[in-house]
Enzyme design. Structure first.
Site, short mmCIF file in Angstrom:
data_model
loop_
_atom_site.label_atom_id
_atom_site.label_comp_id
_atom_site.label_asym_id
_atom_site.label_seq_id
_atom_site.Cartn_x
_atom_site.Cartn_y
_atom_site.Cartn_z
N ASP A 168 0.87 -1.17 0.16
CA ASP A 168 0.00 0.03 -0.02
C ASP A 168 0.86 1.26 -0.07
OD1 ASP A 168 -2.26 1.78 -0.03
OD2 ASP A 168 -2.79 0.87 2.00
N ASP A 169 0.85 2.17 -0.99
CA ASP A 169 1.75 3.06 -1.20
C ASP A 169 3.25 3.01 -1.18
OD1 ASP A 169 -0.90 4.39 -1.01
OD2 ASP A 169 -0.51 5.39 0.52
N ASP A 199 0.29 -0.54 -5.40
CA ASP A 199 -0.93 -0.11 -5.79
C ASP A 199 -1.00 1.25 -6.39
OD1 ASP A 199 -0.88 1.35 -3.36
OD2 ASP A 199 -2.93 1.17 -2.88
N ASN A 200 -0.24 1.97 -6.26
CA ASN A 200 0.46 3.37 -6.59
C ASN A 200 1.46 3.75 -6.11
OD1 ASN A 200 -2.58 3.92 -4.80
ND2 ASN A 200 -0.30 4.67 -3.94
N LYS A 206 -6.04 -4.88 3.13
CA LYS A 206 -7.17 -3.94 2.58
C LYS A 206 -7.95 -4.06 1.36
CE LYS A 206 -6.50 0.96 1.15
NZ LYS A 206 -5.37 2.19 1.18
N HIS A 225 1.57 2.20 4.12
CA HIS A 225 0.67 3.30 4.23
C HIS A 225 0.66 3.85 5.78
CE1 HIS A 225 -2.92 5.72 4.06
NE2 HIS A 225 -3.10 5.39 2.91
N HIS A 269 -11.20 -1.45 0.69
CA HIS A 269 -11.26 -0.27 0.17
C HIS A 269 -12.22 -0.25 -1.12
CE1 HIS A 269 -9.02 4.13 -0.54
NE2 HIS A 269 -10.55 4.18 0.02
N LYS A 306 1.83 9.66 -5.48
CA LYS A 306 0.39 9.35 -5.47
C LYS A 306 -0.38 10.52 -5.51
CE LYS A 306 -2.91 7.35 -1.96
NZ LYS A 306 -3.07 6.79 -0.73
N ARG A 315 -7.17 -0.73 -7.12
CA ARG A 315 -7.90 -2.00 -6.73
C ARG A 315 -9.18 -2.33 -7.48
NH1 ARG A 315 -5.28 -2.73 -1.40
NH2 ARG A 315 -3.89 -1.05 -1.27
N CYS A 326 -5.46 4.46 -4.40
CA CYS A 326 -5.70 3.31 -3.76
C CYS A 326 -6.89 2.46 -4.40
CB CYS A 326 -5.90 3.37 -2.16
SG CYS A 326 -4.66 3.93 -1.23
#
Length: 542
Positions: A35-36, A340-341, A137, A223, A139, A386, A77, A73
Site C-alpha cells: 500500500d503506497d 497499488d500506486n 485492505k 501506508h 477499500h 500518489k 484496486r 488506492c
C-alpha cells in the site's frame, strides 16, 4: 487384448480429466499488494531496505519495469480485481472524495464500490473451482453488499476503509470484515503480522480438499500512519541521516546499476514547492541541508519507521513462503507482487509535540507520515507521487514468479497494466470471461492475459496502438506506445497536456508537443475517445 488397452487408455484420460476438474493440476495464485510503496522501495529496484524475500521472488521470476496502476488506492484496486477501467468499475473517484465533485455524485462509474458492470476475479475463480481468500485492505465498499464476501471471497479478514492504526485500529470508524460479518481487530498486534496469520490459517483449514486457492494478500504497509514493531525500526537507526536528497540520488544510481533505469537517463532537479495529494501547496520543498539538526533528526526517524514497515512486510511474505514450502505448495504457485500506486506525500504531524513526542514516533501512540521530500526519494526516477498522473503516481514495481520457475532474474520492459492481472489469473485457472454475470451485462476486459509474455510466446502484451488513460482529481494522462500526454496544474505542470517520449524521457522532463504537433494532436484525439468510451466525468483538482 486390444480392448483392454483401450479401456485402460479411457480410464487414464478420465483420471487426468478428473484431476484437472478438481483443481489439483492447476496452480495456486498469490497476489501480494503493498500500500503506497514507492517504485524504488524494494531491493531489486534499487532500495537499501532489506527485502530478501521479495528479491528472491524476483531472482526466480521476472521484474516488470513497464507496469502501470491508477494514481490512488481504490481506483487501482478496482482495476486490479475487474480487469477494466476504474471509471467503468465504479471507482471513477475515491468514494470518500466524490462529494467534493458535485458533477460526479450519483453518476454511473462513480458509485464508490464495484458496480454491476463488472465481476470481481474472486467470483470467477471461485466458480472455476478455486478457494478464494483475502487478508488486508479492501477499500471497495463499506456495506455487507459491497464486502469481500459479496464479491466472491470465501474467507476474509479485511480492512474495509482506506487506512487504520496498525496496532489499535478503531473499528467503529475503520471497520473490519471477517468472512460474513463485521469484526473486531486483535488489538495490540501489528497489521502485517495479523494479516499473514490469517492467510496461513485460511490455507491450512482447506488443505484437505486439495483445491487450488487464490490469495489476495493486501497489506496495509507502508501506508501511514507510520508504525512498525520496534525491532524493525531499530535496524535502520542512523541509516537516513544522509537525508532525502542524497537518498534519492543513491536510489536512482542503484536502479541504473541494476538495469531498472537506462544509463543515459538524467535525474532531474526537484520542484521548488511541495505537492499534496489533492493540490499543490505554496510551501517550499526544503533541501536537507537547510534543516536544523533537530529537524533532520525528526525527518530521518520518519524514514527509519517507513523502512521498518517495508522490512516487516517482507518478513511476513517470507513467513507465507516458508509455510507454502512446508506443505509442498510453493512450486505450484503463481506469485505476483506490486504496489497499488506511488508513495504518499501526506505529512501528518510534521514535528513531534506533547501528544506525539520523538520517543513515541512509530508506536501505536503516534500518527506520523513522511511527506513529499521522502516520497521523491521513494519515486527516484519517476516524477512526483500518489495522486498525480505523472509517472510517480502510476508507475509501479511489479514482480511475477511463475509456477515451477527457478531461474529468472530477467527484466521485462513491455508495457503492462494493472488491468492485465485479472485476465491472467482467469487464463491460468482455465476459465473464460462471461458476457454477463448474475443477470447483469458485463463491460469487457480492457486488460489482456500476461501468459503469452510470461511463457515467452510473445514479446509484448499490448501493441503500439493500445491506449491506457488516467484521470483523478482533474489530473489526466494517456499512454499509447512510447508516447504519453500528461496534464497537471502549475507549477508541476502547465495546466494543459504535455507530450513525452517515455522510453527516452521517463522523468517527463521534456515537453515535445511543439516538436511533434501531429503526434500531439493524435494523442489529444485519443484522449477525447478515452473520456467518451469510459464515461469519465472531468473534475477540477481540489
Amino acid at each position: 487384448m486390444k480392448n483392454n488397452y483401450f479401456i485402460l487408455f479411457v480410464l487414464c484420460c478420465l483420471f487426468l480429466f478428473a484431476k484437472r476438474r478438481d483443481g489439483t493440476k492447476r496452480p495456486n495464485i498469490i497476489l501480494i499488494v503493498a500500500d503506497d510503496l514507492g517504485y524504488s522501495d524494494v531491493g531489486c529496484f534499487g532500495s537499501e531496505v532489506a527485502t530478501p524475500n521479495i528479491d528472491a521472488l524476483a531472482k526466480q521470476g521476472q521484474i516488470f519495469t513497464g507496469f502501470y496502476t491508477a494514481a490512488a488506492c481504490s481506483p487501482s484496486r478496482a482495476m486490479l480485481l475487474t480487469g477494466t477501467d476504474n471509471h467503468i468499475a465504479g471507482l471513477g473517484n475515491m468514494a470518500e472524495h466524490v462529494t467534493y465533485f458535485p458533477q460526479q455524485v450519483g453518476q454511473p462509474g462513480y458509485e464508490g464500490y464495484l458496480n454491476n458492470s463488472v465481476v470481481c476475479i474472486a467470483q470467477l475463480l471461485k466458480d472455476n473451482g478455486y478457494h478464494t481468500y483475502i487478508a488486508g485492505k479492501w477499500h471497495l465498499g463499506l456495506t455487507p453488499e459491497q464486502s469481500p464476501a459479496a464479491k466472491g471471497f470465501e474467507r476474509s479478514f479485511a480492512l474495509l476503509d482506506a487506512y487504520a492504526n496498525h496496532f489499535f485500529p478503531d473499528t467503529r470508524t475503520n471497520p473490519f470484515w471477517e468472512d460474513q460479518h463485521y469484526a473486531e481487530y486483535p488489538n495490540g498486534q501489528y497489521s502485517s503480522n495479523v494479516y499473514t496469520d490469517k492467510m496461513i490459517s485460511f490455507i491450512k483449514q482447506d488443505r484437505a480438499d486439495k483445491k487450488p486457492f487464490f490469495l489476495y494478500a493486501a497489506y496495509t504497509a507502508p501506508h501511514w500512519p507510520l508504525q512498525a514493531p520496534p525491532s524493525f525500526i531499530k535496524k535502520y537507526s542512523g541509516k537516513y541521516d544522509i537525508g532525502y536528497d542524497s537518498l534519492r540520488s543513491l536510489r536512482f544510481h542503484a536502479s541504473q546499476a541494476k538495469g531498472i533505469v537506462a544509463t543515459n537517463v538524467q535525474l532531474p532537479p526537484l520542484p521548488a514547492v511541495k505537492g499534496e495529494l489533492y493540490e499543490i501547496a505554496d510551501r517550499p520543498l526544503l533541501p536537507w541541508r537547510s534543516l536544523s539538526k533537530e529537524e533532520q533528526r525528526i525527518e530521518a526517524r520518519k524514514m527509519e519507521i517507513y523502512a521498518g514497515m517495508i522490512d516487516n512486510m517482507d518478513y511476513n511474505i517470507g513467513r507465507l513462503i516458508r509455510y507454502l514450502k512446508e506443505i509442498n505448495e510453493y512450486n505450484n504457485t503463481l506469485f505476483v507482487f506490486l504496489s497499488d500506486n506511488g508513495p504518499d506525500v501526506f505529512e501528518g504531524n510534521v514535528t513531534p509535540d506533547k501528544m506525539n513526542p520523538y520517543s513515541y514516533m512509530g508506536t501505536a501512540n503516534s500518527f506520523i507520515a513522511y511527506g513529499p521530500q521522502w516520497a521523491h526519494a521513494s519515486s527516484a526516477v519517476n516524477s512526483f507521487y500518489k495522486g498525480y498522473s505523472a509517472e510517480g503516481g502510476i508507475h509501479s514495481p511489479m514482480i511475477i514468479k511463475m509456477p515451477f520457475q527457478e531461474k529468472g532474474n530477467s527484466i521485462i520492459t513491455a508495457f503492462t497494466t494493472i488491468m492485465d492481472l485479472a485476465p491472467t489469473f482467469l487464463d491460468i485457472a482455465g476459465g473464460t470471461y462471461p458476457s454477463s454475470y448474475n443477470g447483469n451485462r458485463l463491460a469487457p476486459y480492457k486488460g489482456a492475459s500476461l501468459l503469452p509474455l510470461l511463457n515467452k510466446k510473445s514479446a509484448y502484451v499490448h501493441d503500439s496502438n493500445y491506449v491506457m488513460g488516467w484521470e483523478l482529481f482533474g489530473r489526466c494522462a494517456l499512454r499509447k506506445g512510447k508516447w504519453k500526454i500528461t496534464k497537471i496544474e502549475p507549477p508541476f505542470g502547465k495546466g494543459t497536456f504535455e507530450l513525452f517520449d517515455i522510453e527516452k524521457d521517463p522523468t517527463e522532463s521534456h515537453d515535445l508537443a511543439n516538436l511533434y504537433p501531429d503526434t500531439y494532436k493524435e494523442m489529444l484525439d485519443a484522449w477525447k475517445r478515452y473520456v467518451k468510451d469510459n464515461g469519465v466525468i472531468m473534475a477540477e483538482h481540489l
